[in-house]
Design a protein around this motif. Structure first.
Motif, PDB file in Angstrom:
ATOM      1  N   TYR A 190       8.725  -4.773   9.461  1.00  0.00           N
ATOM      2  CA  TYR A 190       9.370  -3.476   9.299  1.00  0.00           C
ATOM      3  C   TYR A 190       9.186  -2.971   7.872  1.00  0.00           C
ATOM      4  CZ  TYR A 190      12.065  -3.910  13.683  1.00  0.00           C
ATOM      5  OH  TYR A 190      12.438  -4.010  14.993  1.00  0.00           O
ATOM      6  N   LEU A 191       9.055  -1.664   7.725  1.00  0.00           N
ATOM      7  CA  LEU A 191       9.064  -1.048   6.402  1.00  0.00           C
ATOM      8  C   LEU A 191      10.490  -1.164   5.859  1.00  0.00           C
ATOM      9  CD1 LEU A 191       7.096   0.584   4.563  1.00  0.00           C
ATOM     10  CD2 LEU A 191       8.179   2.650   5.468  1.00  0.00           C
ATOM     11  N   PRO A 192      10.660  -1.722   4.657  1.00  0.00           N
ATOM     12  CA  PRO A 192      12.019  -1.926   4.124  1.00  0.00           C
ATOM     13  C   PRO A 192      12.693  -0.622   3.714  1.00  0.00           C
ATOM     14  CG  PRO A 192      10.370  -2.618   2.518  1.00  0.00           C
ATOM     15  CD  PRO A 192       9.624  -2.284   3.771  1.00  0.00           C
ATOM     16  N   GLU A 193      14.007  -0.649   3.711  1.00  0.00           N
ATOM     17  CA  GLU A 193      14.801   0.539   3.382  1.00  0.00           C
ATOM     18  C   GLU A 193      14.500   1.062   1.981  1.00  0.00           C
ATOM     19  OE1 GLU A 193      17.180   3.591   4.442  1.00  0.00           O
ATOM     20  OE2 GLU A 193      16.647   1.889   5.735  1.00  0.00           O
ATOM     21  N   SER A 194      14.152   0.163   1.080  1.00  0.00           N
ATOM     22  CA  SER A 194      13.884   0.571  -0.311  1.00  0.00           C
ATOM     23  C   SER A 194      12.722   1.562  -0.398  1.00  0.00           C
ATOM     24  CB  SER A 194      13.581  -0.657  -1.179  1.00  0.00           C
ATOM     25  OG  SER A 194      12.455  -1.369  -0.664  1.00  0.00           O
ATOM     26  N   ILE A 195      11.762   1.459   0.520  1.00  0.00           N
ATOM     27  CA  ILE A 195      10.622   2.393   0.529  1.00  0.00           C
ATOM     28  C   ILE A 195      11.091   3.781   0.951  1.00  0.00           C
ATOM     29  CG2 ILE A 195       8.381   2.917   1.554  1.00  0.00           C
ATOM     30  CD1 ILE A 195       8.144   0.548  -0.212  1.00  0.00           C
ATOM     31  N   TYR A 196      11.945   3.839   1.982  1.00  0.00           N
ATOM     32  CA  TYR A 196      12.476   5.130   2.423  1.00  0.00           C
ATOM     33  C   TYR A 196      13.218   5.819   1.273  1.00  0.00           C
ATOM     34  CZ  TYR A 196      11.725   3.547   7.292  1.00  0.00           C
ATOM     35  OH  TYR A 196      11.181   3.100   8.463  1.00  0.00           O
ATOM     36  N   LEU A 202      -1.283   9.294   8.319  1.00  0.00           N
ATOM     37  CA  LEU A 202      -0.465   9.589   7.145  1.00  0.00           C
ATOM     38  C   LEU A 202       0.644  10.589   7.468  1.00  0.00           C
ATOM     39  CD1 LEU A 202      -0.194   9.331   3.951  1.00  0.00           C
ATOM     40  CD2 LEU A 202      -1.539  11.439   3.875  1.00  0.00           C
ATOM     41  N   THR A 203       0.285  11.711   8.088  1.00  0.00           N
ATOM     42  CA  THR A 203       1.272  12.773   8.315  1.00  0.00           C
ATOM     43  C   THR A 203       2.068  12.571   9.600  1.00  0.00           C
ATOM     44  OG1 THR A 203      -0.413  14.146   9.390  1.00  0.00           O
ATOM     45  CG2 THR A 203      -0.067  14.475   7.045  1.00  0.00           C
ATOM     46  N   GLY A 204       1.371  12.197  10.687  1.00  0.00           N
ATOM     47  CA  GLY A 204       2.014  12.145  11.994  1.00  0.00           C
ATOM     48  C   GLY A 204       2.779  10.870  12.268  1.00  0.00           C
ATOM     49  N   GLU A 205       2.592   9.856  11.427  1.00  0.00           N
ATOM     50  CA  GLU A 205       3.284   8.589  11.645  1.00  0.00           C
ATOM     51  C   GLU A 205       4.093   8.167  10.421  1.00  0.00           C
ATOM     52  OE1 GLU A 205       0.526   5.764  13.765  1.00  0.00           O
ATOM     53  OE2 GLU A 205      -0.788   7.519  13.684  1.00  0.00           O
ATOM     54  N   LEU A 206       3.399   7.938   9.286  1.00  0.00           N
ATOM     55  CA  LEU A 206       4.120   7.483   8.091  1.00  0.00           C
ATOM     56  C   LEU A 206       5.139   8.514   7.613  1.00  0.00           C
ATOM     57  CD1 LEU A 206       4.632   5.495   5.788  1.00  0.00           C
ATOM     58  CD2 LEU A 206       2.732   6.562   4.547  1.00  0.00           C
ATOM     59  N   LEU A 207       4.697   9.754   7.378  1.00  0.00           N
ATOM     60  CA  LEU A 207       5.627  10.769   6.870  1.00  0.00           C
ATOM     61  C   LEU A 207       6.734  11.079   7.870  1.00  0.00           C
ATOM     62  CD1 LEU A 207       3.597  13.453   4.863  1.00  0.00           C
ATOM     63  CD2 LEU A 207       5.293  11.833   4.017  1.00  0.00           C
ATOM     64  N   VAL A 208       6.396  11.099   9.147  1.00  0.00           N
ATOM     65  CA  VAL A 208       7.416  11.335  10.176  1.00  0.00           C
ATOM     66  C   VAL A 208       8.509  10.271  10.084  1.00  0.00           C
ATOM     67  CG1 VAL A 208       7.853  11.216  12.671  1.00  0.00           C
ATOM     68  CG2 VAL A 208       5.992  12.644  11.787  1.00  0.00           C
ATOM     69  N   ALA A 209       8.106   9.012   9.955  1.00  0.00           N
ATOM     70  CA  ALA A 209       9.085   7.923   9.859  1.00  0.00           C
ATOM     71  C   ALA A 209       9.907   8.016   8.580  1.00  0.00           C
ATOM     72  CB  ALA A 209       8.373   6.574   9.938  1.00  0.00           C
ATOM     73  N   LEU A 210       9.230   8.286   7.447  1.00  0.00           N
ATOM     74  CA  LEU A 210       9.932   8.358   6.167  1.00  0.00           C
ATOM     75  C   LEU A 210      10.945   9.497   6.146  1.00  0.00           C
ATOM     76  CD1 LEU A 210       6.975   7.711   3.664  1.00  0.00           C
ATOM     77  CD2 LEU A 210       8.880   6.156   4.165  1.00  0.00           C
ATOM     78  N   TYR A 227       0.844  -1.204   0.000  1.00  0.00           N
ATOM     79  CA  TYR A 227       0.000   0.000   0.000  1.00  0.00           C
ATOM     80  C   TYR A 227       0.879   1.254   0.000  1.00  0.00           C
ATOM     81  CZ  TYR A 227      -3.639   3.281   1.687  1.00  0.00           C
ATOM     82  OH  TYR A 227      -4.504   4.346   1.839  1.00  0.00           O
ATOM     83  N   ILE A 228       1.861   1.282   0.881  1.00  0.00           N
ATOM     84  CA  ILE A 228       2.751   2.436   0.969  1.00  0.00           C
ATOM     85  C   ILE A 228       3.554   2.598  -0.316  1.00  0.00           C
ATOM     86  CG2 ILE A 228       4.727   3.414   2.217  1.00  0.00           C
ATOM     87  CD1 ILE A 228       3.613   1.988   4.727  1.00  0.00           C
TER      88      ILE A 228
END
Length: 219
Positions: free
Chosen positions: A84-90, A155-163, A14-15
């Motif tokens: 874990y979200l993989p490094e390739s997504i970052y 979306l903003t406070g968790e996903l984008l913060v992590a990315l 999804y991400i």
């Protein structure tokens, strides 16, 4: 710029689709997968969507009558467990502070008809920067997402913060018992979790009932 709908449970795939939409210069119309498909299609028509990326298990229940004006592109969610979200997504997430449309999000509809809200890349990124400024995640932190990504706070406070900070991020299904969430908090040594009052109450009750110790959480 086109508006592309995205429907699916929280997942790496999804991400990946969300970032792909952004990198193509398009706007993501995020629709909660729990909304009835007929209502979702009405939202897409309102937002002038002609393409919808949809998780494969939901694509299987799309009636032919709904798919004539919208092209549905199914994608597979490979796992139903936390990971874990993989490094390739970052690496694929590019800084963007333009005034171009980033997302269309829909209100809950509890006070009437759901309303679509357009947010620019500038809006969601400056919001995320402000959250980073007070949350101050560091290399030792790990964020766990427990709410659906189709909501603005997630979306903003968790996903984008992590990315944006390259903070470790755990993606997991959202419709799960509290013990599943608490088990993952311990397994992944989660330090940050964002909860609404209902989820917080459920987790607190489970901790008290099972006499659990959640030692890694700091925020």
């Amino acid at each position: 710029m086109s508006r592309v709908a995205l429907i699916g449970e929280n997942s790496i795939e999804y991400i990946d689709k969300l970032i792909d939409i952004w990198n193509k210069g398009d706007c993501a119309v995020l629709i909660d997968w729990r909304i009835p498909l007929q209502t979702a299609v009405e939202m897409m028509h309102e937002a002038e969507v002609h393409t919808c990326c949809i998780e494969k298990k939901f694509y299987g229940i799309v009636p032919d009558t709904l798919s004539k004006s919208i092209t549905f592109i199914p994608f597979e969610r490979n796992r139903n467990s936390a990971e874990y979200l993989p490094e390739s997504i970052y690496d694929r997430c590019k800084p963007n502070y333009s005034e171009n449309e980033a997302v269309v999000l829909y209100s809950s509809g509890t006070t009437g008809k759901s309303k679509g809200i357009i947010l620019s890349h500038f809006a969601i990124n400056t919001n995320a920067d402000a959250i980073i400024d007070y949350m101050k995640p560091d290399a030792e932190d790990c964020i766990y997402i427990a709410k659906t990504l189709s909501h603005s706070s997630t979306l903003t406070g968790e996903l984008l913060v992590a990315l944006k900070t390259h903070t470790k991020l755990v993606i997991a299904p959202t419709i799960v018992p509290p013990r599943f969430v608490l088990g993952n908090i311990s397994k992944f040594k989660v330090t940050i979790i964002c909860l609404n009052p209902t989820l917080l109450s459920m987790l607190a009750d489970e901790i008290q009932r099972e006499k659990r110790v959640v030692s890694s959480l700091r925020t």
